[in-house]
Design a protein around this motif. Sequence first.
Motif, mmCIF file in Angstrom:
data_model
loop_
_atom_site.group_PDB
_atom_site.id
_atom_site.type_symbol
_atom_site.label_atom_id
_atom_site.label_comp_id
_atom_site.label_asym_id
_atom_site.label_seq_id
_atom_site.Cartn_x
_atom_site.Cartn_y
_atom_site.Cartn_z
ATOM 1 N N LYS A 2 0.841 -1.187 0.000
ATOM 2 C CA LYS A 2 0.000 0.000 0.000
ATOM 3 C C LYS A 2 0.878 1.239 0.000
ATOM 4 O O LYS A 2 1.956 1.257 0.583
ATOM 5 N N LYS A 3 0.412 2.272 -0.613
ATOM 6 C CA LYS A 3 1.161 3.518 -0.677
ATOM 7 C C LYS A 3 0.871 4.362 0.560
ATOM 8 O O LYS A 3 -0.204 4.298 1.141
ATOM 9 N N LYS A 4 1.873 5.130 0.980
ATOM 10 C CA LYS A 4 1.791 6.114 2.054
ATOM 11 C C LYS A 4 1.578 5.515 3.450
ATOM 12 O O LYS A 4 1.140 6.218 4.344
ATOM 13 N N LYS A 8 9.674 6.098 5.158
ATOM 14 C CA LYS A 8 10.696 6.275 4.136
ATOM 15 C C LYS A 8 12.015 5.720 4.659
ATOM 16 O O LYS A 8 12.375 5.919 5.813
#
Length: 72
Positions: A2-4, A8
């Motif tokens: 999944k993104k976000k 990071k």
Amino acid sequence: MKKKIHPKSYKIVAHCSCGNKISFYSIIDSDIYLDVCNKCHSFYTGKQRTLISGSRSERFKNKFDVSENVLL
């Protein structure tokens, strides 16, 4: 994936006191400094110091300077 939702990752360098540098990815943004690494730690290098001591009676004799000829 999944993104976000994942943090990071940054490429950082771990600096050892022996001069060895290890690069890897981490969520920490800055370099880290180590006291020992696998290049200088005695467990990994095979240069462990082994203390070969005598028996308890030998250590006692050495500590209190007791000779063999003394009758008790």
